[in-house]
Design a protein around this motif. Sequence first.
Motif, PDB file in Angstrom:
ATOM      1  N   ARG A   5       7.355  58.420  58.744  1.00 53.39           N
ATOM      2  CA  ARG A   5       8.698  58.744  59.227  1.00 53.39           C
ATOM      3  C   ARG A   5       9.736  58.244  58.233  1.00 53.39           C
ATOM      4  O   ARG A   5       9.728  57.077  57.843  1.00 53.39           O
ATOM      5  CB  ARG A   5       8.913  58.094  60.590  1.00 53.39           C
ATOM      6  N   ALA A   6      10.641  59.128  57.831  1.00 54.51           N
ATOM      7  CA  ALA A   6      11.716  58.745  56.920  1.00 54.51           C
ATOM      8  C   ALA A   6      12.795  57.983  57.676  1.00 54.51           C
ATOM      9  O   ALA A   6      13.230  58.403  58.744  1.00 54.51           O
ATOM     10  CB  ALA A   6      12.316  59.984  56.267  1.00 54.51           C
ATOM     11  N   THR A   7      13.196  56.830  57.143  1.00 52.37           N
ATOM     12  CA  THR A   7      14.285  56.055  57.735  1.00 52.37           C
ATOM     13  C   THR A   7      15.468  55.936  56.775  1.00 52.37           C
ATOM     14  O   THR A   7      16.519  55.465  57.161  1.00 52.37           O
ATOM     15  CB  THR A   7      13.815  54.637  58.120  1.00 52.37           C
ATOM     16  N   ILE A   8      15.280  56.366  55.521  1.00 53.27           N
ATOM     17  CA  ILE A   8      16.305  56.226  54.481  1.00 53.27           C
ATOM     18  C   ILE A   8      16.483  57.555  53.754  1.00 53.27           C
ATOM     19  O   ILE A   8      15.502  58.227  53.427  1.00 53.27           O
ATOM     20  CB  ILE A   8      15.897  55.151  53.445  1.00 53.27           C
ATOM     21  N   ASP A  64      11.221  53.581  53.758  1.00 54.74           N
ATOM     22  CA  ASP A  64      12.086  52.404  53.882  1.00 54.74           C
ATOM     23  C   ASP A  64      12.669  52.083  52.504  1.00 54.74           C
ATOM     24  O   ASP A  64      12.340  52.737  51.512  1.00 54.74           O
ATOM     25  CB  ASP A  64      11.318  51.206  54.458  1.00 54.74           C
ATOM     26  N   VAL A  65      13.528  51.084  52.455  1.00 51.85           N
ATOM     27  CA  VAL A  65      14.180  50.707  51.192  1.00 51.85           C
ATOM     28  C   VAL A  65      13.151  50.224  50.177  1.00 51.85           C
ATOM     29  O   VAL A  65      13.277  50.504  48.979  1.00 51.85           O
ATOM     30  CB  VAL A  65      15.270  49.632  51.435  1.00 51.85           C
ATOM     31  N   GLU A  66      12.123  49.544  50.628  1.00 52.42           N
ATOM     32  CA  GLU A  66      11.100  49.051  49.707  1.00 52.42           C
ATOM     33  C   GLU A  66      10.388  50.213  49.003  1.00 52.42           C
ATOM     34  O   GLU A  66      10.155  50.168  47.798  1.00 52.42           O
ATOM     35  CB  GLU A  66      10.077  48.169  50.436  1.00 52.42           C
ATOM     36  N   ALA A  67      10.057  51.259  49.749  1.00 53.82           N
ATOM     37  CA  ALA A  67       9.406  52.426  49.148  1.00 53.82           C
ATOM     38  C   ALA A  67      10.340  53.090  48.137  1.00 53.82           C
ATOM     39  O   ALA A  67       9.916  53.487  47.052  1.00 53.82           O
ATOM     40  CB  ALA A  67       8.995  53.419  50.226  1.00 53.82           C
ATOM     41  N   VAL A  98      22.921  55.469  49.695  1.00 56.37           N
ATOM     42  CA  VAL A  98      21.674  55.139  50.380  1.00 56.37           C
ATOM     43  C   VAL A  98      22.049  54.965  51.849  1.00 56.37           C
ATOM     44  O   VAL A  98      22.788  54.045  52.199  1.00 56.37           O
ATOM     45  CB  VAL A  98      21.027  53.863  49.794  1.00 56.37           C
ATOM     46  N   LEU A  99      21.550  55.873  52.672  1.00 59.01           N
ATOM     47  CA  LEU A  99      21.939  55.915  54.082  1.00 59.01           C
ATOM     48  C   LEU A  99      20.741  55.711  54.980  1.00 59.01           C
ATOM     49  O   LEU A  99      19.650  56.229  54.701  1.00 59.01           O
ATOM     50  CB  LEU A  99      22.581  57.269  54.411  1.00 59.01           C
ATOM     51  N   ARG A 100      20.937  54.984  56.077  1.00 57.64           N
ATOM     52  CA  ARG A 100      19.915  54.906  57.121  1.00 57.64           C
ATOM     53  C   ARG A 100      19.977  56.183  57.941  1.00 57.64           C
ATOM     54  O   ARG A 100      21.052  56.652  58.274  1.00 57.64           O
ATOM     55  CB  ARG A 100      20.157  53.705  58.031  1.00 57.64           C
ATOM     56  N   ILE A 101      18.841  56.743  58.257  1.00 60.31           N
ATOM     57  CA  ILE A 101      18.776  57.950  59.087  1.00 60.31           C
ATOM     58  C   ILE A 101      18.744  57.499  60.541  1.00 60.31           C
ATOM     59  O   ILE A 101      17.825  56.801  60.967  1.00 60.31           O
ATOM     60  CB  ILE A 101      17.533  58.779  58.745  1.00 60.31           C
ATOM     61  N   LEU A 102      19.759  57.884  61.283  1.00 57.45           N
ATOM     62  CA  LEU A 102      19.861  57.490  62.682  1.00 57.45           C
ATOM     63  C   LEU A 102      19.326  58.556  63.626  1.00 57.45           C
ATOM     64  O   LEU A 102      18.867  58.240  64.720  1.00 57.45           O
ATOM     65  CB  LEU A 102      21.314  57.161  63.031  1.00 57.45           C
ATOM     66  N   ALA A 103      19.413  59.821  63.237  1.00 58.94           N
ATOM     67  CA  ALA A 103      18.889  60.923  64.035  1.00 58.94           C
ATOM     68  C   ALA A 103      18.580  62.080  63.090  1.00 58.94           C
ATOM     69  O   ALA A 103      19.293  62.283  62.108  1.00 58.94           O
ATOM     70  CB  ALA A 103      19.911  61.367  65.076  1.00 58.94           C
ATOM     71  N   ALA A 104      17.515  62.799  63.384  1.00 65.19           N
ATOM     72  CA  ALA A 104      17.163  63.939  62.555  1.00 65.19           C
ATOM     73  C   ALA A 104      16.317  64.917  63.353  1.00 65.19           C
ATOM     74  O   ALA A 104      15.389  64.530  64.051  1.00 65.19           O
ATOM     75  CB  ALA A 104      16.381  63.492  61.314  1.00 65.19           C
ATOM     76  N   LYS A 105      16.690  66.158  63.269  1.00 66.79           N
ATOM     77  CA  LYS A 105      15.868  67.243  63.810  1.00 66.79           C
ATOM     78  C   LYS A 105      15.965  68.360  62.795  1.00 66.79           C
ATOM     79  O   LYS A 105      17.037  68.910  62.575  1.00 66.79           O
ATOM     80  CB  LYS A 105      16.358  67.700  65.166  1.00 66.79           C
ATOM     81  N   LEU A 106      14.859  68.654  62.157  1.00 65.29           N
ATOM     82  CA  LEU A 106      14.844  69.650  61.111  1.00 65.29           C
ATOM     83  C   LEU A 106      14.137  70.902  61.623  1.00 65.29           C
ATOM     84  O   LEU A 106      13.210  70.813  62.430  1.00 65.29           O
ATOM     85  CB  LEU A 106      14.125  69.119  59.879  1.00 65.29           C
ATOM     86  N   PRO A 107      14.565  72.076  61.112  1.00 63.10           N
ATOM     87  CA  PRO A 107      13.853  73.282  61.520  1.00 63.10           C
ATOM     88  C   PRO A 107      12.436  73.274  60.959  1.00 63.10           C
ATOM     89  O   PRO A 107      12.162  72.610  59.959  1.00 63.10           O
ATOM     90  CB  PRO A 107      14.681  74.407  60.885  1.00 63.10           C
TER      91      PRO A 107
END
Length: 109
Positions: A5-8, A64-67, A98-107
């Motif tokens: 899961r992408a968080t960044i 994450d930021v480490e990756a 560099v942004l944290r992903i708070l919500a995402a719904k992709l087609p």
Amino acid sequence: MTGSRATIARIWRGRTRPDVADAYEPYLREAGIRPLEDKALGVQLFREDREGESEFITISYWEDVEAMSRFAGPDPRRIHHLPRDAEFLIELPQGVQVLRILAAKLPPG
């Protein structure tokens, strides 16, 4: 994206003159996007042609930021300019978002 899961999201922007935009696009795909495809969970490339300039935006997605730091180095906001960026870009970008992903719904894919 893979099963992680992408968080960044890491967002890069660069602008070219219209007369070099068509030459920059395949260069950016090869030199900039291809390495990201091997390391990031996902990557997108956007282009907007406007009067007087074309803007390219690359968004890469990270677990994450480490990756992201393993790819971009200890300061993930630091720009790693491509060898020919100075030839194409109106100005060299000084940083990325560099942004944290708070919500995402992709087609679907």
